[in-house]
Design an enzyme around this catalytic site. Structure first.
Site, PDB file in Angstrom:
ATOM      1  N   CYS A 183       3.725 100.394 -10.085  1.00 57.44           N
ATOM      2  CA  CYS A 183       4.283 101.526 -10.818  1.00 57.44           C
ATOM      3  C   CYS A 183       5.798 101.477 -11.203  1.00 57.44           C
ATOM      4  O   CYS A 183       5.935 100.735 -12.100  1.00 57.44           O
ATOM      5  CB  CYS A 183       4.130 103.003  -9.787  1.00 57.44           C
ATOM      6  SG  CYS A 183       4.108 104.287 -10.773  1.00 57.44           S
TER       7      CYS A 183
ATOM      8  N   HIS B  38      -1.336 102.991  -9.025  1.00 56.14           N
ATOM      9  CA  HIS B  38      -1.090 102.833  -7.695  1.00 56.14           C
ATOM     10  C   HIS B  38      -2.510 102.361  -7.031  1.00 56.14           C
ATOM     11  O   HIS B  38      -3.173 102.985  -6.480  1.00 56.14           O
ATOM     12  CB  HIS B  38      -0.623 103.992  -6.975  1.00 56.14           C
ATOM     13  CG  HIS B  38       0.478 104.504  -7.205  1.00 56.14           C
ATOM     14  ND1 HIS B  38       1.499 104.100  -6.494  1.00 56.14           N
ATOM     15  CD2 HIS B  38       1.101 105.454  -8.020  1.00 56.14           C
ATOM     16  CE1 HIS B  38       2.720 104.617  -6.890  1.00 56.14           C
ATOM     17  NE2 HIS B  38       2.504 105.392  -7.825  1.00 56.14           N
TER      18      HIS B  38
ATOM     19  N   GLU C  67      -3.033 100.680  -4.343  1.00 56.89           N
ATOM     20  CA  GLU C  67      -3.081 100.927  -2.978  1.00 56.89           C
ATOM     21  C   GLU C  67      -3.829 101.896  -2.526  1.00 56.89           C
ATOM     22  O   GLU C  67      -4.405 101.908  -1.437  1.00 56.89           O
ATOM     23  CB  GLU C  67      -1.705 101.004  -2.411  1.00 56.89           C
ATOM     24  CG  GLU C  67      -0.890 102.198  -2.566  1.00 56.89           C
ATOM     25  CD  GLU C  67      -0.126 102.135  -4.094  1.00 56.89           C
ATOM     26  OE1 GLU C  67      -0.322 101.428  -4.835  1.00 56.89           O
ATOM     27  OE2 GLU C  67       0.846 102.816  -3.917  1.00 56.89           O
TER      28      GLU C  67
HETATM   29  N1  GLN Z   1       9.796 106.645 -11.193  1.00 60.16           N
HETATM   30  C1  GLN Z   1       8.826 106.151 -12.008  1.00 60.16           C
HETATM   31  C2  GLN Z   1       8.306 107.294 -12.897  1.00 60.16           C
HETATM   32  O1  GLN Z   1       8.191 108.469 -12.409  1.00 60.16           O
HETATM   33  C3  GLN Z   1       7.838 105.446 -11.230  1.00 60.16           C
HETATM   34  C4  GLN Z   1       6.903 106.360 -10.285  1.00 60.16           C
HETATM   35  C5  GLN Z   1       6.139 105.565  -9.280  1.00 60.16           C
HETATM   36  O2  GLN Z   1       6.349 104.723  -8.765  1.00 60.16           O
HETATM   37  N2  GLN Z   1       5.454 106.231  -8.345  1.00 60.16           N
HETATM   38  O3  GLN Z   1       7.443 106.985 -14.020  1.00 60.16           O
END
Ligand code: GLN
Length: 543
Positions: A386, A515, A517
């Site tokens: 992400c 994600h 994970e």
């Molecule tokens: N801050 C980034 C976004 O909002 C990544 C978010 C995250 O890593 N969950 O797009």
């Protein structure tokens, strides 16, 4: 058959209710029952998305896009099932429904009361989850500890269910038995009080799971039995152990499953835990160590909280490592150190892999970029999740494509090269202060490019992965980054958004907008984590 087991906590929070609930579920699964789990979270927040992860732990995202408690991750990992929104409730969510019903005249002019209407809505949700998941046995974990105000209505719901269906409801008290160092002896008194606190709200525990630094011995088991009114053989020892994945075996050695089935008027059945036993053998017999650095901002609240905030990432790394018979050595590296002194980034050379997990905000970002550059240039396997993917794009844009000042607009809204930008819908949400459940959430489809590392790892062309973010890769920069060797190998077919990037001519440099994970399971590691660990393991061998 619809049976319910309520798991409640005594004495301390963090006593291991989540893992115990998940382990009980795994035991019943191994006996051939269909099992689901529900988390009842006492918070007034409608979901966990607006809670601070440092205080509350990780926000676990379900496939249908609900932002839930980290215990949901334990259930998914142990039970190997996809849970949904119906498996999670908060006090806020329950009240929200009751108030909406009241506004819609659904109570037909009756006075709407805390009792029975709130517990009734809780019961409706619990039974709904059992039906929707076609579960024979539903494990319901009630957050918090007995004796506090916050979870009292969930306990009332449980009591009401027991009253209505005495043979279908059982209670498990997971409690803590301290061993004060000046005494050196395990003390049962706090748990006696917890059992009484439970009695005072009309609930008698069927079983006590005695957590603590030591094994529950016979004299103390007898004491618990007498004072808590729980038969001796239902006071179960659950001392601290090396890995949580051993807990189903530990509990089943004490015949926990059949004892609870007996109380639920179900015939005993043998359990089949051989896959768990093999899994534990793999953990115990690792062939080599693999050192992974997890680089992120430092929360400054100690290792325990950090582990809680990224629990799914940590578990996914372990699952992948164990599947290769590696022993994972995970080290948290504070990115802010690299900001203070960029030279210190060379300490990453001692690791076999570098992972940057998800995150928000601008703290530590320049340090993370330094770490990514180091991993790219020194050909250390890199996996970005992400924010870790977004920042990998920024790093390549700055240092390979030579786009000076490139950034994500999350950090620099006026950047000359907004590599990561915001889609218009998100901008509108922020303008209107709509922060709850407004990110890109839940499962989205992604198609994989032939010949890519990602395609090879998954072994299929189209995948589903879970998202939680506001910002996206800016497609205007696709070409210039591709020319710099960063290939866009995973694309959302509907929106054309970039979901996976990977670098050519690098042992493993992969960033994913989602994600992964959240989909790693104890005995079914996530393909990308497995590929990352394989690459890291190779480095370890040649080192
Ligand atoms: N801050 C980034 C976004 O909002 C990544 C978010 C995250 O890593 N969950 O797009």
């Amino acid at each position: 058959m619809k049976k319910y087991i309520f798991v409640v906590g005594g004495v301390l929070s963090g006593v291991g209710k989540g893992v115990t609930s998940a382990s009980l579920g795994a035991i019943f699964q191994s006996k051939g029952f269909s099992v689901t789990a529900v988390k009842a979270d006492p918070y007034v927040n409608v979901d966990a998305g607006t809670m601070n992860p440092i205080e509350h732990g990780e926000v676990f995202v379900t496939c249908d896009g609900d932002e839930t408690d980290q215990d949901m991750g334990n259930y998914e990992r142990f039970l190997d099932v996809d849970l949904r929104s119906e498996n999670y409730m908060t006090t806020g969510r329950v009240y929200q429904t009751v108030i909406q019903n009241e506004r819609a005249m659904k109570y037909k002019g009756k006075c709407v009361q805390v009792v029975p209407h709130i517990p009734e809505e809780m019961i409706r949700r619990i039974q709904g989850a059992a039906v929707q998941n076609k579960a024979d046995i539903t494990i319901v974990e009630i957050g918090g500890t007995v004796g506090e105000y916050e979870n009292i209505l969930f306990l009332e719901a449980a009591r009401m269910m027991k009253l209505e269906h005495p043979d279908d409801v059982a209670f498990v008290l997971v409690s803590y038995l301290p061993v004060p160092s000046h005494l050196g002896e395990m003390k049962t008194k706090p748990t006696q009080h917890a059992a009484r606190a439970l009695n005072s709200v009309g609930i008698q525990a069927n079983m006590i799971i005695a957590r603590g630094p030591q094994e529950l011995d016979t004299p103390r088991r007898e004491k618990l039995a007498v004072h808590c009114g729980v038969p001796k053989d239902r006071c179960i020892a659950a001392p601290d152990i090396d890995t949580i994945y051993r807990i189903p075996l530990l509990l089943e050695e004490q015949d926990v499953g059949n004892k609870l089935l007996h109380d639920l008027r179900v015939k005993p059945r043998p359990s089949e835990l051989s896959s768990w036993k093999t899994f534990i053998t793999h953990i115990e017999h690792a062939r080599q160590n693999v050192k992974i650095a997890v680089v992120g901002k430092y929360f400054g609240t100690g290792q325990y909280t950090l582990a809680d905030s990224y629990i799914s990432v940590i578990e996914a790394l372990k699952h992948a490592a164990w599947s290769h018979r590696y022993r994972p050595e995970l080290t948290w590296v504070s990115a802010e150190d690299f900001e203070k002194d960029p030279k210190t980034v060379s300490r990453l050379a001692e690791f076999d892999g570098v992972l940057v997990p998800g995150g928000f905000g601008s703290r530590g970002i320049e340090g993370i970029l330094t770490a990514i550059q180091f991993a790219r240039e020194k050909k250390i396997p890199y996996f970005g999740l992400c924010y870790g993917m977004q920042l990998a794009c920024v790093e390549v844009a700055r240092h390979v494509a030579r786009l000076e000042g490139a950034n994500t607009i999350e950090v620099d809204s006026k950047t000359s090269h907004p590599i990561i930008h915001m889609n218009p819908l998100q901008a509108k949400n922020i303008l209107e202060r709509k922060y709850g459940a407004t990110m890109r959430l839940g499962s989205y489809t992604c198609t994989l490019k032939k010949g890519s590392k990602a395609r090879k790892a998954y072994g299929i062309d189209t995948i589903q992965e879970r998202h939680r973010h506001r910002y996206e890769f800016n497609n205007t920069y696709r070409e210039s980054l591709e020319q710099s060797g960063l290939e866009m190998v995973g694309i959302n077919p509907e929106s054309d958004l970039v979901e996976i990037v990977e670098l050519k001519d690098h042992p493993f440099f992969v960033g994913v907008q989602f994600h992964p994970e959240f989909q790693s399971r104890s005995m079914r590691p996530h393909p990308l984590f497995a590929a990352f660990l394989a690459a890291a393991g190779k480095q370890a061998k040649t080192a």
